[in-house]
Scaffold this active site. Structure first.
Site, short mmCIF file in Angstrom:
data_model
loop_
_atom_site.label_atom_id
_atom_site.label_comp_id
_atom_site.label_asym_id
_atom_site.label_seq_id
_atom_site.Cartn_x
_atom_site.Cartn_y
_atom_site.Cartn_z
N GLU A 145 -0.48 4.64 1.58
CA GLU A 145 -1.51 4.71 2.63
C GLU A 145 -1.59 6.09 3.28
O GLU A 145 -1.78 6.19 4.51
CB GLU A 145 -1.28 3.63 3.69
CG GLU A 145 -1.47 2.21 3.16
CD GLU A 145 -1.33 1.14 4.24
OE1 GLU A 145 -1.14 1.49 5.43
OE2 GLU A 145 -1.40 -0.05 3.90
N GLU A 183 -0.21 -4.48 -1.49
CA GLU A 183 -0.10 -5.10 -0.16
C GLU A 183 -1.30 -6.01 0.02
O GLU A 183 -2.43 -5.55 -0.02
CB GLU A 183 -0.03 -4.07 0.97
CG GLU A 183 1.29 -3.34 1.05
CD GLU A 183 1.43 -2.49 2.33
OE1 GLU A 183 0.89 -2.90 3.39
OE2 GLU A 183 2.06 -1.42 2.25
#
Length: 525
Positions: A188, A303
Site C-alpha cells: 500500500e 488483503e
C-alpha cells in the site's frame, strides 16, 4: 463463472448447473491467511509464552488446531502497514539482544521477540501432518527499507552458498534454506497513511529496479507488485511499467455497509475490480510484447475482508465482533474468488487471528466468529475447477456501498449469489447465498444429483453473533434427495454437495516458461 437473468419477483427462481461446463482451475492459494504485527495477531494470538494453552515454544496450541482445520495453503507475513518501518534483522538472533522499536503503522512498540525464524518454525508446526507445507509469503519494506536490506533478507532465507547472510542463518541454528517463494514489493505504498508514501511514477522506477535485482539473486522468486484496488490509475501505471517483473499483482479491498443489503452486496465490487485488473494486465502484456509462453500475471488479492474501521479502529487492535450479515458478506466474497478463478492466483483474508479475524483468542480458549463458518466450508469443499452456473431470480437494486457499484450491476444484485466447483473425483459443490433478510426462496435446481449433502450457515437474524460460551451462528448438516424444489432459507449460506459419477481429468495448455531476467531488453520508461 455465474451468469444471471433477472426475473419478476413473483416468478419462481431457478439455478442450472452442469459439470460439463468446467471452466478454470481454482488455485488453492485463494484460501490464504495473513498475519501482521498488529494488535493481538502475533503477540496474544499465535504466540503467548507462559500461557497454559501454549506449548514449549510459546505457540497457542488451540490456535494451531483451529487453523489446521482451515487447511491454509499460504500465509502472508509480517505486514501490512507494519512492514514500512520493520527491519528484519531486529528480529533474528538471541532474543535478549533484540531491540524494541517504535512501530509507526499502529503506534505501538515492537519487541521483536517473534521474527523470521520463529515464524518459519511456527509454520513448520502448522504444517505437521500435511502433504504440502503451508507456504510463507513475505512482504518487503519499501518504505524505510533499502534494496540492500531486501536482498539480504532473501539471501538469509533462501541462500545456499557460502555467503554472509546464508551463513548468518546457519549461525542462528537453521542450516537448510527456507526456500521462500512469494515476496511482495511493498505494501500500500500509494496510501497517505504510509511512511514513505510514493507516487506511481516513483514506485514504478523503484519496483522495476528491485525486481531486476531480486530476480538476479534468485530467479525462482514469485514477485508480487504493489497494486491498489485493481480499478485505479495507480494499477494501470505500475502494471504498464513493471509487468515483466510482476508474477502477481496485489490489490486490496475491504467492504462494509451500515445496512444488511449494502453489507452483503458490497463484495461484488471486488468482482469488478478483478475483471478490471485482469484487463489492465492484458494491456500491459500486449504493450510490452510479452510472449504467450510467459505465464500470465495473476491477481493476488492479499488483503480482503468485511471491515468497518470506525467500528474496529486499526490503532486499537481492529477486533471486530462479526454478525451473520458479515458472514454472508464473507460468503459472497468467496463466491467471487471461485467465479473469478481464471484471474486470481492468491487471496489472503485479513487477518487470521484476532485482528478483523474469524478466529479470536481469550485467556480460556478460542471463539470461532460467524465469519469462520463460510471460510471453513469453502476451504474444505470449494476446490478443483470452477463450474458454470446460470441463475434466474429476482434482485436487489437499491443503494450500494461503494456507490458506483449500483451503476455496474445493470440487472441488480441477485437475491441468490451462487458459485460452483468440481473436484478431481467428480464431486460437485455449489454455494448459494440467500442475501434476502426476510424471504425464503423455493428454487428449481437443474443438474443436481441424488443423495445431496447439505451444509447451512444461518442464525436467528442478521445481527446474530458468536461470543464466548454462546454460538448463535453455526453450520447445520443435513441431506436432500435432490427431488423437487429446494428451499433456500432467508439470510443463509447453503452448500450443496453431490457425486456426479464423472472423474475429472485436467488438460494442460503447456508448462510455459519463466522470463530470463538477465536477457530482458525492456525499460521502465
Amino acid at each position: 463463472m455465474t451468469t444471471f437473468t433477472r426475473i419478476p419477483e413473483d416468478e419462481n427462481p431457478s439455478i442450472s448447473v452442469d459439470v460439463s461446463r468446467r471452466l478454470s482451475k481454482i488455485d488453492p492459494n485463494i484460501y490464504g491467511g495473513f498475519m501482521e504485527h498488529m494488535g493481538r495477531c502475533i503477540y496474544g494470538g499465535i504466540y503467548g509464552p507462559g500461557n497454559p494453552l501454549s506449548d514449549e515454544h510459546g505457540y497457542r496450541t488451540d490456535v494451531l488446531s483451529a487453523l489446521k482445520e482451515l487447511d491454509i495453503p499460504v500465509i502472508r507475513y509480517p505486514g501490512g502497514n507494519f512492514i514500512a518501518t520493520y527491519h528484519w534483522q531486529d528480529g533474528i538472533g538471541p532474543r535478549e539482544n533484540r531491540p524494541a522499536r517504535s512501530e509507526l503503522a499502529w503506534l505501538g512498540t515492537e519487541t521483536n521477540q517473534f521474527g523470521t525464524d520463529e515464524f518459519m518454525h511456527w509454520l513448520g508446526v502448522l504444517s505437521e501432518g500435511k502433504e504440502k507445507r503451508v507456504e510463507p509469503y513475505f512482504c518487503l519494506n519499501m518504505g524505510t527499507g533499502t534494496l540492500d536490506e531486501a536482498l539480504a533478507w532473501v539471501e538469509y532465507c533462501n541462500g545456499t552458498r557460502n555467503t554472509y547472510y546464508a551463513n548468518l542463518r546457519r549461525k542462528n541454528g537453521h542450516e537448510e534454506p527456507y526456500n521462500i517463494k512469494y515476496w511482495a514489493l511493498g505494501n500500500e505504498v500509494w496510501g497517505p497513511w504510509q511512511v514513505e508514501q510514493m507516487t506511481p511514477e516513483d514506485y514504478s522506477k523503484k519496483a522495476f529496479q528491485w525486481g531486476k535485482a531480486l530476480k538476479l539473486l534468485d530467479p525462482s522468486l514469485c514477485l508480487i507488485l504493489c497494486g491498489e484496488t485493481g480499478h485505479s490509475s495507480w494499477d494501470h501505471k505500475v502494471l504498464k511499467d513493471c509487468i515483466q517483473y510482476a508474477d502477481m499483482h496485489s490489490i486490496h479491498i475491504y467492504t462494509r455497509g451500515n445496512e444488511h443489503l449494502t453489507n452483503v452486496t458490497a463484495p461484488l465490487s471486488a468482482e469488478r475490480a478483478i475483471e478490471t485488473a485482469a484487463a489492465l494486465i492484458d494491456i500491459a502484456r500486449i504493450e510490452k510484447g510479452i510472449p504467450p509462453s510467459v505465464p500470465a500475471t495473476k491477481i493476488c488479492f492479499d488483503e480482503w475482508n468485511v471491515w468497518d474501521p470506525i467500528r474496529a479502529p486499526g490503532e486499537q487492535g481492529a477486533e471486530e465482533l462479526y454478525t451473520l450479515s458479515d458472514a454472508l458478506g464473507v460468503a459472497v466474497w468467496l463466491n467471487v474468488f471461485v467465479r473469478q478463478s481464471k484471474w486470481v492466483g492468491m487471496a489472503n483474508i485479513a487477518q487470521s487471528v484476532n485482528v478483523i479475524s474469524p478466529l479470536m483468542t481469550t485467556k480460556n480458549g478460542i471463539i470461532k466468529q460467524a465469519t469462520w463458518w463460510p471460510l471453513f466450508l469453502f476451504s474444505k469443499y470449494m476446490r478443483g475447477w470452477t463450474v458454470g452456473v446460470h441463475v434466474s431470480a429476482g434482485a436487489y437494486d437499491g443503494v450500494t456501498e461503494p456507490t458506483w457499484l449500483q451503476g455496474v450491476l445493470e440487472q441488480g444484485a441477485s437475491w441468490l449469489d451462487v458459485s460452483a466447483s468440481v473436484n478431481e473425483d467428480g464431486v460437485l459443490s455449489m454455494v448459494v447465498v440467500n442475501i434476502n433478510e426476510t424471504t425464503d426462496f423455493e428454487v428449481d435446481l437443474a443438474g443436481v444429483g441424488k443423495d445431496v449433502k447439505v451444509f447451512t450457515v444461518s442464525g436467528k437474524d442478521v445481527k446474530a453473533v458468536n461470543v464466548e460460551g454462546k454460538e448463535a451462528v453455526s453450520v447445520e448438516e443435513s441431506k436432500w434427495d435432490g427431488k423437487g424444489k429446494y428451499k433456500f432459507a432467508k439470510h443463509s449460506m447453503t452448500l450443496l454437495r453431490w457425486a456426479t459419477g464423472k472423474k475429472i481429468t485436467e488438460i494442460a495448455k503447456g508448462d510455459g516458461v519463466r522470463l530470463d531476467t538477465r536477457k530482458l531488453a525492456w525499460s521502465a520508461e
